[in-house]
Design an enzyme around this catalytic site. Structure first.
Site, PDB file in Angstrom:
ATOM      1  N   CYS A 111       1.275  -1.074  -0.236  1.00  0.00           N
ATOM      2  CA  CYS A 111       0.310  -0.224   0.268  1.00  0.00           C
ATOM      3  C   CYS A 111       0.542   1.341  -0.326  1.00  0.00           C
ATOM      4  O   CYS A 111       2.122   1.346   0.622  1.00  0.00           O
ATOM      5  CB  CYS A 111      -0.920  -0.159   0.773  1.00  0.00           C
ATOM      6  SG  CYS A 111      -1.956   0.758   1.327  1.00  0.00           S
ATOM      7  N   ASP A 147      -6.459  -3.262  10.928  1.00  0.00           N
ATOM      8  CA  ASP A 147      -5.526  -2.606  11.705  1.00  0.00           C
ATOM      9  C   ASP A 147      -4.812  -1.766  12.730  1.00  0.00           C
ATOM     10  O   ASP A 147      -6.299  -2.117  13.788  1.00  0.00           O
ATOM     11  CB  ASP A 147      -6.122  -1.218  10.697  1.00  0.00           C
ATOM     12  CG  ASP A 147      -4.164  -0.451  10.150  1.00  0.00           C
ATOM     13  OD1 ASP A 147      -3.807  -0.722  10.362  1.00  0.00           O
ATOM     14  OD2 ASP A 147      -4.097   0.535   9.425  1.00  0.00           O
TER      15      ASP A 147
END
Length: 205
Positions: free
Chosen positions: A8, A125
């Site tokens: 990412c 996350d």
């Protein structure tokens, strides 16, 4: 099958191509201005045009206007949308491509919201106050194991590095892993050796 690996925070074509050549399955393009990894739609479209056709392009958004998301899908050829803010289940269902809802996991109570979201997968996350993600902090992987029982593919994120990703995959058995800061030379710039090491470690388990 081996674990899906998403790199990412791609901000330039060189990093995207290096990740693709190293075996990344998906690349994340961040459309969130406060992030050091933010890219404009114009720049993201230019990066996307240079990528191999088999690489999944993920657009990462935080409380974005619907029009911005639709424009990014059209101009960048996004395959998946990743929502990292306070988006509602209804908002996540508005778009014509696959979706991934991110959750900031603090404790067991953090898992209660997951079943409300019928997105194609969930990304877990670490919870860091005031930050929507990309912090490099880890959370309790036992909670990710619990989340696996709730019926959606899980992407594990938060504090993953080339050194610990194999252990994470062994313990959690996620559908995918997601890394940003853990393979960077500096915010927004990938360390290509770390990217290669991360992908190799994740996929050898």
């Amino acid at each position: 099958m081996s674990t899906i690996v998403k790199i990412c925070g791609i901000t330039n074509a060189a990093d995207g191509l290096a990740a693709a050549e190293a075996g990344a399955d998906a690349l994340g393009l961040m459309f969130y201005e406060p992030s050091p990894r933010n890219v404009s739609i114009k720049n993201a479209a230019e990066i996307a045009r240079q990528l191999p056709p088999f690489v999944i392009k993920v657009g990462v958004f935080v409380n974005a206007p619907e029009e911005l998301v639709l424009r990014a899908i059209g101009e960048c050829g996004l395959n998946i949308l990743q929502f990292h803010g306070d988006e509602t289940p209804e908002y996540c269902g508005l778009f014509p491509v696959m979706t991934l809802k991110a959750f900031r996991i603090k404790d067991a109570d953090s898992l209660k919201a997951l079943p409300e979201y019928k997105t194609d997968a969930w990304l877990l996350d670490a919870h860091v106050a005031g930050k929507p993600g990309g912090t490099g902090e880890k959370f309790n992987w036992e909670l990710a194991i619990e989340a696996q029982k709730l019926g959606r593919p899980i992407f594990l994120a938060g504090g993953l590095t080339p050194e610990n990703v194999a252990d994470a995959v062994r313990k959690v058995r996620p559908y995918g892993v997601d890394v940003s800061s853990g393979v960077e030379a500096s915010p927004g710039k990938k360390d290509h050796a770390k990217v290669r090491a991360f992908i190799q470690a994740a996929k050898k388990v």
